[in-house]
Motif scaffolding. Structure first.
Motif, PDB file in Angstrom:
ATOM      1  N   ASN A 193       3.005 -31.466   2.075  1.00  0.00           N
ATOM      2  CA  ASN A 193       3.915 -30.341   2.303  1.00  0.00           C
ATOM      3  C   ASN A 193       4.541 -30.429   3.691  1.00  0.00           C
ATOM      4  O   ASN A 193       5.742 -30.195   3.869  1.00  0.00           O
ATOM      5  CB  ASN A 193       3.175 -29.016   2.158  1.00  0.00           C
ATOM      6  CG  ASN A 193       2.881 -28.660   0.704  1.00  0.00           C
ATOM      7  OD1 ASN A 193       3.595 -29.102  -0.190  1.00  0.00           O
ATOM      8  ND2 ASN A 193       1.840 -27.883   0.479  1.00  0.00           N
ATOM      9  N   TYR A 223      16.618 -27.063  -2.848  1.00  0.00           N
ATOM     10  CA  TYR A 223      15.206 -26.865  -3.149  1.00  0.00           C
ATOM     11  C   TYR A 223      14.816 -25.388  -3.171  1.00  0.00           C
ATOM     12  O   TYR A 223      13.750 -25.035  -3.673  1.00  0.00           O
ATOM     13  CB  TYR A 223      14.345 -27.599  -2.118  1.00  0.00           C
ATOM     14  CG  TYR A 223      14.621 -29.081  -2.060  1.00  0.00           C
ATOM     15  CD1 TYR A 223      14.033 -29.958  -2.957  1.00  0.00           C
ATOM     16  CD2 TYR A 223      15.485 -29.613  -1.105  1.00  0.00           C
ATOM     17  CE1 TYR A 223      14.297 -31.320  -2.912  1.00  0.00           C
ATOM     18  CE2 TYR A 223      15.747 -30.974  -1.038  1.00  0.00           C
ATOM     19  CZ  TYR A 223      15.157 -31.820  -1.952  1.00  0.00           C
ATOM     20  OH  TYR A 223      15.430 -33.155  -1.899  1.00  0.00           O
ATOM     21  N   LYS A 267       4.956 -35.726  -4.876  1.00  0.00           N
ATOM     22  CA  LYS A 267       4.023 -35.257  -5.901  1.00  0.00           C
ATOM     23  C   LYS A 267       3.324 -36.443  -6.566  1.00  0.00           C
ATOM     24  O   LYS A 267       2.121 -36.396  -6.857  1.00  0.00           O
ATOM     25  CB  LYS A 267       4.767 -34.417  -6.934  1.00  0.00           C
ATOM     26  CG  LYS A 267       5.205 -33.050  -6.403  1.00  0.00           C
ATOM     27  CD  LYS A 267       6.065 -32.303  -7.397  1.00  0.00           C
ATOM     28  CE  LYS A 267       5.265 -31.790  -8.567  1.00  0.00           C
ATOM     29  NZ  LYS A 267       6.089 -30.949  -9.476  1.00  0.00           N
ATOM     30  N   ASP A 273      15.009 -22.206 -10.262  1.00  0.00           N
ATOM     31  CA  ASP A 273      14.898 -23.218 -11.315  1.00  0.00           C
ATOM     32  C   ASP A 273      14.750 -24.639 -10.784  1.00  0.00           C
ATOM     33  O   ASP A 273      15.088 -25.597 -11.470  1.00  0.00           O
ATOM     34  CB  ASP A 273      16.116 -23.147 -12.236  1.00  0.00           C
ATOM     35  CG  ASP A 273      17.419 -23.450 -11.499  1.00  0.00           C
ATOM     36  OD1 ASP A 273      17.433 -23.363 -10.253  1.00  0.00           O
ATOM     37  OD2 ASP A 273      18.407 -23.771 -12.177  1.00  0.00           O
ATOM     38  N   VAL A 274      14.215 -24.782  -9.586  1.00  0.00           N
ATOM     39  CA  VAL A 274      14.096 -26.121  -9.001  1.00  0.00           C
ATOM     40  C   VAL A 274      13.269 -27.053  -9.882  1.00  0.00           C
ATOM     41  O   VAL A 274      13.530 -28.257  -9.954  1.00  0.00           O
ATOM     42  CB  VAL A 274      13.504 -26.046  -7.571  1.00  0.00           C
ATOM     43  CG1 VAL A 274      12.062 -25.556  -7.592  1.00  0.00           C
ATOM     44  CG2 VAL A 274      13.601 -27.402  -6.881  1.00  0.00           C
ATOM     45  N   GLU A 275      12.282 -26.504 -10.578  1.00  0.00           N
ATOM     46  CA  GLU A 275      11.443 -27.335 -11.448  1.00  0.00           C
ATOM     47  C   GLU A 275      12.224 -27.911 -12.629  1.00  0.00           C
ATOM     48  O   GLU A 275      11.839 -28.931 -13.209  1.00  0.00           O
ATOM     49  CB  GLU A 275      10.264 -26.518 -11.985  1.00  0.00           C
ATOM     50  CG  GLU A 275       9.267 -26.089 -10.923  1.00  0.00           C
ATOM     51  CD  GLU A 275       8.391 -27.231 -10.438  1.00  0.00           C
ATOM     52  OE1 GLU A 275       8.504 -28.336 -11.004  1.00  0.00           O
ATOM     53  OE2 GLU A 275       7.612 -27.026  -9.505  1.00  0.00           O
ATOM     54  N   ASP A 276      13.321 -27.264 -12.993  1.00  0.00           N
ATOM     55  CA  ASP A 276      14.102 -27.705 -14.143  1.00  0.00           C
ATOM     56  C   ASP A 276      15.228 -28.662 -13.761  1.00  0.00           C
ATOM     57  O   ASP A 276      15.896 -29.221 -14.638  1.00  0.00           O
ATOM     58  CB  ASP A 276      14.705 -26.493 -14.870  1.00  0.00           C
ATOM     59  CG  ASP A 276      13.628 -25.543 -15.377  1.00  0.00           C
ATOM     60  OD1 ASP A 276      12.582 -26.036 -15.837  1.00  0.00           O
ATOM     61  OD2 ASP A 276      13.835 -24.317 -15.300  1.00  0.00           O
ATOM     62  N   LYS A 277      15.455 -28.841 -12.486  1.00  0.00           N
ATOM     63  CA  LYS A 277      16.540 -29.713 -12.035  1.00  0.00           C
ATOM     64  C   LYS A 277      16.127 -31.179 -12.140  1.00  0.00           C
ATOM     65  O   LYS A 277      14.960 -31.531 -11.958  1.00  0.00           O
ATOM     66  CB  LYS A 277      16.912 -29.385 -10.588  1.00  0.00           C
ATOM     67  CG  LYS A 277      17.531 -28.005 -10.414  1.00  0.00           C
ATOM     68  CD  LYS A 277      17.924 -27.773  -8.964  1.00  0.00           C
ATOM     69  CE  LYS A 277      18.614 -26.437  -8.765  1.00  0.00           C
ATOM     70  NZ  LYS A 277      19.010 -26.213  -7.357  1.00  0.00           N
ATOM     71  N   ARG A 278      17.095 -32.023 -12.412  1.00  0.00           N
ATOM     72  CA  ARG A 278      16.820 -33.456 -12.530  1.00  0.00           C
ATOM     73  C   ARG A 278      16.482 -34.026 -11.160  1.00  0.00           C
ATOM     74  O   ARG A 278      17.207 -33.804 -10.181  1.00  0.00           O
ATOM     75  CB  ARG A 278      18.033 -34.183 -13.126  1.00  0.00           C
ATOM     76  CG  ARG A 278      17.781 -35.654 -13.393  1.00  0.00           C
ATOM     77  CD  ARG A 278      18.839 -36.237 -14.315  1.00  0.00           C
ATOM     78  NE  ARG A 278      18.746 -37.673 -14.452  1.00  0.00           N
ATOM     79  CZ  ARG A 278      17.852 -38.297 -15.208  1.00  0.00           C
ATOM     80  NH1 ARG A 278      16.969 -37.597 -15.884  1.00  0.00           N
ATOM     81  NH2 ARG A 278      17.827 -39.617 -15.289  1.00  0.00           N
ATOM     82  N   ASP A 279      15.383 -34.763 -11.090  1.00  0.00           N
ATOM     83  CA  ASP A 279      14.926 -35.303  -9.815  1.00  0.00           C
ATOM     84  C   ASP A 279      14.877 -36.824  -9.810  1.00  0.00           C
ATOM     85  O   ASP A 279      14.144 -37.439  -9.038  1.00  0.00           O
ATOM     86  CB  ASP A 279      13.556 -34.735  -9.431  1.00  0.00           C
ATOM     87  CG  ASP A 279      12.520 -34.908 -10.541  1.00  0.00           C
ATOM     88  OD1 ASP A 279      12.808 -35.622 -11.527  1.00  0.00           O
ATOM     89  OD2 ASP A 279      11.415 -34.332 -10.419  1.00  0.00           O
ATOM     90  N   ARG A 323      10.800 -34.812  -3.329  1.00  0.00           N
ATOM     91  CA  ARG A 323       9.777 -33.901  -3.845  1.00  0.00           C
ATOM     92  C   ARG A 323       8.998 -34.559  -4.978  1.00  0.00           C
ATOM     93  O   ARG A 323       7.767 -34.468  -5.026  1.00  0.00           O
ATOM     94  CB  ARG A 323      10.446 -32.608  -4.309  1.00  0.00           C
ATOM     95  CG  ARG A 323       9.494 -31.495  -4.695  1.00  0.00           C
ATOM     96  CD  ARG A 323      10.260 -30.181  -4.825  1.00  0.00           C
ATOM     97  NE  ARG A 323       9.391 -29.127  -5.308  1.00  0.00           N
ATOM     98  CZ  ARG A 323       9.215 -28.833  -6.595  1.00  0.00           C
ATOM     99  NH1 ARG A 323       9.866 -29.532  -7.520  1.00  0.00           N
ATOM    100  NH2 ARG A 323       8.402 -27.854  -6.958  1.00  0.00           N
ATOM    101  N   LYS A 324       9.704 -35.209  -5.877  1.00  0.00           N
ATOM    102  CA  LYS A 324       9.043 -35.936  -6.963  1.00  0.00           C
ATOM    103  C   LYS A 324       8.174 -37.058  -6.397  1.00  0.00           C
ATOM    104  O   LYS A 324       7.028 -37.257  -6.824  1.00  0.00           O
ATOM    105  CB  LYS A 324      10.091 -36.524  -7.911  1.00  0.00           C
ATOM    106  CG  LYS A 324       9.513 -37.394  -9.035  1.00  0.00           C
ATOM    107  CD  LYS A 324      10.618 -38.018  -9.858  1.00  0.00           C
ATOM    108  CE  LYS A 324      10.063 -38.871 -10.989  1.00  0.00           C
ATOM    109  NZ  LYS A 324       9.420 -38.060 -12.043  1.00  0.00           N
TER     110      LYS A 324
END
Length: 270
Positions: free
Chosen positions: A250, A58, A90, A62-68, A86-87
């Motif tokens: 969080n 985490y 959210k 590029d954490v936002e671009d990693k497959r979740d 995380r997903k």
């Protein structure tokens, strides 16, 4: 509700996923018709899980671009997929009905005795009824228009309209997350004897037939569905939306990561 051998196989596949993806499954449940209480003999096992990765995963630009999401093809009627924590959190913040249903599933395959209990405690402050109503109402409308307007319809689709519509009624009446079990939701129409009897007959037939069973359109149930869809349009339009406090999520996210990191350090020391 789930036979021993099937549950063992589901747990085996979850353990294999942990090894394959280097994750820890912290919560896994049944989410489909078996959890809702109207499974057919050949219904899939809809297994959904929440997983956590090692903390360093985490901490990247590029954490936002990693497959979740982890998804597997359906094999032996087992449909297994999961969300990264995380997903999941959210989506929880957005009052995602699927996640909220997972929290309330009566069929739990795996539980780390921490995450789901903390998440359930937050339900009253995070879940927004208006968002749930919007989701379920649109689900009921879409399924009704696509599947129940013909003279001969797919039997199971009645429950894909009735269940979300009853969930809307629950959210409107109690302003709290709707239960996942259909039997609890249908208590909302228990006073309507003809409708209740029609639903009982349909439910028994659903449990006995295959997923592809077709039946003639049921005027009494269709009339109920149409009247409820029409009646709730103005109510939904008049509601004001709100967002939940992200900070509590969080804190839960950090607590789960710390707990998982401590477990990993302990296991490496053995």
């Amino acid at each position: 509700m789930i036979d021993v051998q099937t549950k063992k196989e589901i747990l085996r596949r979850l353990a294999a996923a942990e090894i394959e993806h280097d994750i820890k499954v912290i919560y896994a449940v049944e989410s489909g018709s078996r959890a809702w209480g109207f499974a057919s003999p050949n219904s899939d096992y809809d297994v959904r899980f929440i997983y956590v990765r090692k903390q360093d995963w985490y901490l990247s630009v590029d954490v936002e671009d990693k497959r979740d999401v982890i998804e597997y093809p359906i094999v032996d009627e087992m449909d297994i997929s999961g969300w990264d924590i995380r997903k999941a959190l959210k989506l929880f913040w957005k009052s995602n009905p699927s996640f909220i249903e997972w929290l309330q599933s009566p069929i739990v395959y795996k539980d780390d005795d921490f995450f789901v209990h903390k998440a359930r405690e937050l339900l009253p402050t995070i879940a927004v009824s208006q968002k749930g109503i919007y989701h379920y109402l649109n689900m009921a409308k879409a399924n009704f228009r696509e599947y129940l307007s013909k003279d001969c319809v797919l039997l199971k689709k009645y429950f894909y309209v009735l269940r979300p519509l009853l969930a809307v009624m629950w959210l409107e009446k109690y302003d709290q997350p709707a239960p996942i079990e259909f039997e609890k939701l249908r208590n909302l129409v228990a006073g309507n004897t003809p409708l209740d009897e029609a639903i009982t007959e349909l439910l028994e037939r659903k449990k006995a037939c295959l997923e592809t069973e077709h039946i003639p359109k049921l005027p009494l149930i269709n009339q109920f569905i149409e009247s409820e869809l029409d009646r709730r349009e103005p109510w939904v339009a008049s509601q004001k939306d709100r967002d939940a406090d992200f900070e509590v999520l969080n804190r839960l996210f950090k607590a789960v990561l710390e707990r998982n990191e401590k477990r990993s350090i302990y296991n490496r020391s053995l």
